[in-house]
Design an enzyme around this catalytic site. Structure first.
Site, PDB file in Angstrom:
ATOM      1  CE1 TYR A 146      -3.971   2.143   0.669  1.00  0.00           C
ATOM      2  CE2 TYR A 146      -2.658   3.129   2.413  1.00  0.00           C
ATOM      3  CZ  TYR A 146      -3.782   3.149   1.607  1.00  0.00           C
ATOM      4  OH  TYR A 146      -4.710   4.158   1.739  1.00  0.00           O
ATOM      5  CG  ASP A 147       2.934   2.193   3.601  1.00  0.00           C
ATOM      6  OD1 ASP A 147       1.712   1.929   3.615  1.00  0.00           O
ATOM      7  OD2 ASP A 147       3.609   2.283   4.640  1.00  0.00           O
ATOM      8  N   GLY A 149       3.032   1.315  -3.031  1.00  0.00           N
ATOM      9  CA  GLY A 149       2.101   1.412  -4.163  1.00  0.00           C
ATOM     10  C   GLY A 149       1.625   2.845  -4.333  1.00  0.00           C
ATOM     11  NE  ARG A 187     -10.375   1.967   6.702  1.00  0.00           N
ATOM     12  CZ  ARG A 187     -10.632   2.728   5.641  1.00  0.00           C
ATOM     13  NH1 ARG A 187      -9.836   3.726   5.359  1.00  0.00           N
ATOM     14  NH2 ARG A 187     -11.677   2.500   4.875  1.00  0.00           N
ATOM     15  N   GLY A 206      -1.258  -3.183  20.641  1.00  0.00           N
ATOM     16  CA  GLY A 206      -0.075  -2.657  21.316  1.00  0.00           C
ATOM     17  C   GLY A 206      -0.481  -1.922  22.591  1.00  0.00           C
ATOM     18  CG  ASP A 207       2.047   1.306  23.921  1.00  0.00           C
ATOM     19  OD1 ASP A 207       1.441   1.755  22.917  1.00  0.00           O
ATOM     20  OD2 ASP A 207       3.234   1.610  24.174  1.00  0.00           O
ATOM     21  CG  ASP A 274       0.128   0.243  13.989  1.00  0.00           C
ATOM     22  OD1 ASP A 274      -0.864  -0.397  13.611  1.00  0.00           O
ATOM     23  OD2 ASP A 274       0.054   1.358  14.537  1.00  0.00           O
ATOM     24  N   PRO A 275       2.576   2.642  12.282  1.00  0.00           N
ATOM     25  CG  PRO A 275       2.154   4.038  10.462  1.00  0.00           C
ATOM     26  CD  PRO A 275       1.726   2.741  11.081  1.00  0.00           C
TER      27      PRO A 275
HETATM   28  P1  NAD Z   1     -12.789   1.829   0.711  1.00  0.00           P
HETATM   29  O1  NAD Z   1     -12.097   0.520   0.758  1.00  0.00           O
HETATM   30  O2  NAD Z   1     -14.081   1.979   1.435  1.00  0.00           O
HETATM   31  O3  NAD Z   1     -13.052   2.264  -0.796  1.00  0.00           O
HETATM   32  C1  NAD Z   1     -12.271   1.854  -1.884  1.00  0.00           C
HETATM   33  C2  NAD Z   1     -13.190   1.612  -3.072  1.00  0.00           C
HETATM   34  O4  NAD Z   1     -12.401   1.245  -4.208  1.00  0.00           O
HETATM   35  C3  NAD Z   1     -14.167   0.455  -2.841  1.00  0.00           C
HETATM   36  O5  NAD Z   1     -15.458   0.801  -3.297  1.00  0.00           O
HETATM   37  C4  NAD Z   1     -13.587  -0.669  -3.664  1.00  0.00           C
HETATM   38  O6  NAD Z   1     -14.544  -1.633  -4.068  1.00  0.00           O
HETATM   39  C5  NAD Z   1     -12.970   0.097  -4.817  1.00  0.00           C
HETATM   40  N1  NAD Z   1     -11.891  -0.636  -5.478  1.00  0.00           N
HETATM   41  C6  NAD Z   1     -10.819  -1.229  -4.906  1.00  0.00           C
HETATM   42  N2  NAD Z   1     -10.033  -1.779  -5.830  1.00  0.00           N
HETATM   43  C7  NAD Z   1     -10.622  -1.531  -7.035  1.00  0.00           C
HETATM   44  C8  NAD Z   1     -10.289  -1.850  -8.380  1.00  0.00           C
HETATM   45  N3  NAD Z   1      -9.190  -2.566  -8.672  1.00  0.00           N
HETATM   46  N4  NAD Z   1     -11.101  -1.420  -9.373  1.00  0.00           N
HETATM   47  C9  NAD Z   1     -12.232  -0.719  -9.089  1.00  0.00           C
HETATM   48  N5  NAD Z   1     -12.593  -0.390  -7.824  1.00  0.00           N
HETATM   49  C10 NAD Z   1     -11.797  -0.795  -6.815  1.00  0.00           C
HETATM   50  O7  NAD Z   1     -11.731   2.914   1.207  1.00  0.00           O
HETATM   51  P2  NAD Z   1     -11.861   4.476   1.496  1.00  0.00           P
HETATM   52  O8  NAD Z   1     -11.530   4.685   2.904  1.00  0.00           O
HETATM   53  O9  NAD Z   1     -13.117   4.993   0.945  1.00  0.00           O
HETATM   54  O10 NAD Z   1     -10.637   5.016   0.637  1.00  0.00           O
HETATM   55  C11 NAD Z   1     -10.807   5.606  -0.638  1.00  0.00           C
HETATM   56  C12 NAD Z   1      -9.448   6.084  -1.142  1.00  0.00           C
HETATM   57  O11 NAD Z   1      -8.902   7.045  -0.236  1.00  0.00           O
HETATM   58  C13 NAD Z   1      -8.423   4.960  -1.270  1.00  0.00           C
HETATM   59  O12 NAD Z   1      -7.658   5.158  -2.438  1.00  0.00           O
HETATM   60  C14 NAD Z   1      -7.556   5.144  -0.056  1.00  0.00           C
HETATM   61  O13 NAD Z   1      -6.248   4.694  -0.270  1.00  0.00           O
HETATM   62  C15 NAD Z   1      -7.608   6.642   0.165  1.00  0.00           C
HETATM   63  N6  NAD Z   1      -7.364   6.984   1.580  1.00  0.00           N
HETATM   64  C16 NAD Z   1      -8.333   6.772   2.517  1.00  0.00           C
HETATM   65  C17 NAD Z   1      -8.056   7.076   3.840  1.00  0.00           C
HETATM   66  C18 NAD Z   1      -9.073   6.899   4.933  1.00  0.00           C
HETATM   67  O14 NAD Z   1      -8.766   7.173   6.090  1.00  0.00           O
HETATM   68  N7  NAD Z   1     -10.289   6.497   4.655  1.00  0.00           N
HETATM   69  C19 NAD Z   1      -6.794   7.573   4.203  1.00  0.00           C
HETATM   70  C20 NAD Z   1      -5.840   7.727   3.214  1.00  0.00           C
HETATM   71  C21 NAD Z   1      -6.135   7.454   1.895  1.00  0.00           C
HETATM   72  N1  UDP Z   2      -6.047  -0.313  15.889  1.00  0.00           N
HETATM   73  C1  UDP Z   2      -6.399  -0.830  17.138  1.00  0.00           C
HETATM   74  N2  UDP Z   2      -7.461  -1.673  17.206  1.00  0.00           N
HETATM   75  C2  UDP Z   2      -8.213  -2.011  16.122  1.00  0.00           C
HETATM   76  C3  UDP Z   2      -7.861  -1.474  14.858  1.00  0.00           C
HETATM   77  C4  UDP Z   2      -6.760  -0.640  14.793  1.00  0.00           C
HETATM   78  O1  UDP Z   2      -5.749  -0.537  18.147  1.00  0.00           O
HETATM   79  O2  UDP Z   2      -9.175  -2.782  16.277  1.00  0.00           O
HETATM   80  C5  UDP Z   2      -4.906   0.642  15.820  1.00  0.00           C
HETATM   81  C6  UDP Z   2      -3.865   0.303  14.778  1.00  0.00           C
HETATM   82  O3  UDP Z   2      -2.893  -0.566  15.309  1.00  0.00           O
HETATM   83  C7  UDP Z   2      -3.310   1.689  14.469  1.00  0.00           C
HETATM   84  C8  UDP Z   2      -4.512   2.620  14.651  1.00  0.00           C
HETATM   85  O4  UDP Z   2      -5.435   1.893  15.449  1.00  0.00           O
HETATM   86  O5  UDP Z   2      -2.321   2.026  15.404  1.00  0.00           O
HETATM   87  C9  UDP Z   2      -5.161   3.001  13.334  1.00  0.00           C
HETATM   88  O6  UDP Z   2      -5.410   1.822  12.615  1.00  0.00           O
HETATM   89  P1  UDP Z   2      -6.254   1.763  11.269  1.00  0.00           P
HETATM   90  O7  UDP Z   2      -6.240   0.341  10.797  1.00  0.00           O
HETATM   91  O8  UDP Z   2      -7.563   2.419  11.472  1.00  0.00           O
HETATM   92  O9  UDP Z   2      -5.472   2.692  10.249  1.00  0.00           O
HETATM   93  P2  UDP Z   2      -3.916   3.018   9.974  1.00  0.00           P
HETATM   94  O10 UDP Z   2      -3.748   4.411  10.413  1.00  0.00           O
HETATM   95  O11 UDP Z   2      -3.040   2.094  10.766  1.00  0.00           O
HETATM   96  O12 UDP Z   2      -3.795   2.796   8.517  1.00  0.00           O
END
Ligand code: NAD
Ligand code: UDP
Length: 312
Positions: A146-147, A149, A187, A206-207, A274-275
């Site tokens: 992911y990171d 990517g 999440r 974790g803590d 995990d950050p």
């Molecule tokens: P989500 O998983 O709810 O939504 C992702 C959507 O993309 C889903 O509808 C999924 O079916 C679709 N998808 C995945 N792979 C696909 C593919 N190969 N072709 C077509 N559709 C595909 O996640 P989200 O939280 O809504 O995140 C949306 C975007 O925002 C993502 O790109 C994510 O990386 C980015 N983002 C979200 C957060 C957050 O906190 N929610 C933080 C950082 C970045």
């Molecule tokens: N986390 C947690 N319990 C859960 C899910 C997540 O303690 O049931 C922690 C996870 O280890 C991270 C933070 O919550 O430190 C945020 O996690 P999330 O998966 O929501 O997103 P991230 O910021 O790690 O992508």
């Protein structure tokens, strides 16, 4: 009327974005393969003549007959458990998928906004994170699909700008929460709320002293749209997130308090890489987009709790 394509439009953030774009009288084309998105998130739009669903994986080349003015590229699983389930596919989405979406933007002469992430900073040594910080990502760990990517996807956007003069916009989204998160998302906010509503143990990994900064989805969507509407010279990357920082333990306590749950906090193993800390510096978003999120955690959690109450 603008014609706007949203990849990942059936997901958590994407469904809110589609709703807002429809409300503002745009034509919205949602491309989604329902990897983590849900039909129920977009069911209310399916009868809207301005909404079209194309069920498709962006890893396959995309062709659309009609004109497209703008593309928001949100397609990618965002929860660690989902993006790590098939890491090679996650990489393909952010590389091959990104190239396919960029090619579509090039063919249509459309602007493209890429949903990047705070994960490009990895486990950050600079705090809060500014856009200039180049990050501390482990390229060989389980989060790297992911990171790395998403880092590669940013590179591809800038390569298309340099090579084809494509109009690109990159936002780095920090932890966002709200209604339409899937029940199986995994999440932290949805996990804690669902556990509290069932009076189950709250699983702190974790803590619990690691930190995150949580942004309510409606405000995040405002930021995405403001970024899309900037002039062409504004490419980003720009951080979008609420800069108020909480420990995961504080979040757990707040959820217990707001739900009135009798849940206990239990500790489970911290996931690899995990950050430890995360908080955006949003000076750029404030100055360039005039964007400054105001919804505090308690207010946003209450709305999210209401949503999940109706689900369980
Ligand atoms: P989500 O998983 O709810 O939504 C992702 C959507 O993309 C889903 O509808 C999924 O079916 C679709 N998808 C995945 N792979 C696909 C593919 N190969 N072709 C077509 N559709 C595909 O996640 P989200 O939280 O809504 O995140 C949306 C975007 O925002 C993502 O790109 C994510 O990386 C980015 N983002 C979200 C957060 C957050 O906190 N929610 C933080 C950082 C970045
Ligand atoms: N986390 C947690 N319990 C859960 C899910 C997540 O303690 O049931 C922690 C996870 O280890 C991270 C933070 O919550 O430190 C945020 O996690 P999330 O998966 O929501 O997103 P991230 O910021 O790690 O992508």
């Amino acid at each position: 009327m603008k014609s706007i394509l949203v990849t990942g439009g059936a997901g958590f953030i994407g469904s809110h974005l589609c709703e807002r774009l429809l409300l503002e009288n745009n034509r919205v084309i949602c491309v989604d393969n329902f990897l983590t998105g849900k039909k129920e998130n977009i069911i209310g739009f399916l009868n809207n003549p301005n909404f079209k669903l194309i069920e498709k994986d962006i890893v396959e080349p995309i062709s659309v007959e009609e004109k497209i003015d703008e593309i928001y590229n949100l397609a990618c699983p965002a929860s660690p458990i989902h993006y790590q389930k098939d890491p090679v596919q996650t990489m393909k989405i952010n590389t091959i998928g990104m190239i396919n979406v960029l090619n579509l933007a090039k063919e249509k002469g459309a602007k493209i906004l890429q949903a990047s992430t705070s994960e490009v900073y990895g486990d950050p040594e600079v705090h809060p994170q500014t856009e200039e910080y180049r990050g501390n990502v482990n390229p060989d760990g389980p989060r790297a699909c992911y990171d790395e990517g998403k880092r590669c996807a940013e590179t591809l956007c800038f390569d298309y700008l340099r090579t084809y003069n494509l109009k690109i916009k990159i936002v780095r989204i920090f932890n966002t929460y709200g209604p339409n998160m899937a029940v199986d998302d995994g999440r932290v906010v949805s996990n804690f709320i669902l556990q509290a509503l069932e009076n189950e143990d709250i699983t702190v990994y974790g803590d619990g002293l690691q930190t995150r900064s949580f942004c309510y989805v409606g405000e995040l969507v405002d930021g995405l749209m403001k970024m899309m509407n900037t002039e062409d010279s504004v490419t980003g990357p720009i951080n979008l997130g609420n800069p108020v920082e909480f420990t995961v333990l504080e979040l757990a306590e707040k959820v217990i308090q707001l739900t009135g749950a009798e849940s206990k906090i239990i500790h489970q193993v911290l996931p690899v890489d995990d950050p430890r800390q995360r908080k955006p510096d949003i000076t750029k978003a404030k100055n360039i987009l005039n964007w400054d999120p105001k919804i505090n955690l308690e207010e946003g959690l209450l709305k999210t709790i209401e949503y999940f109450k109706a689900k369980v």
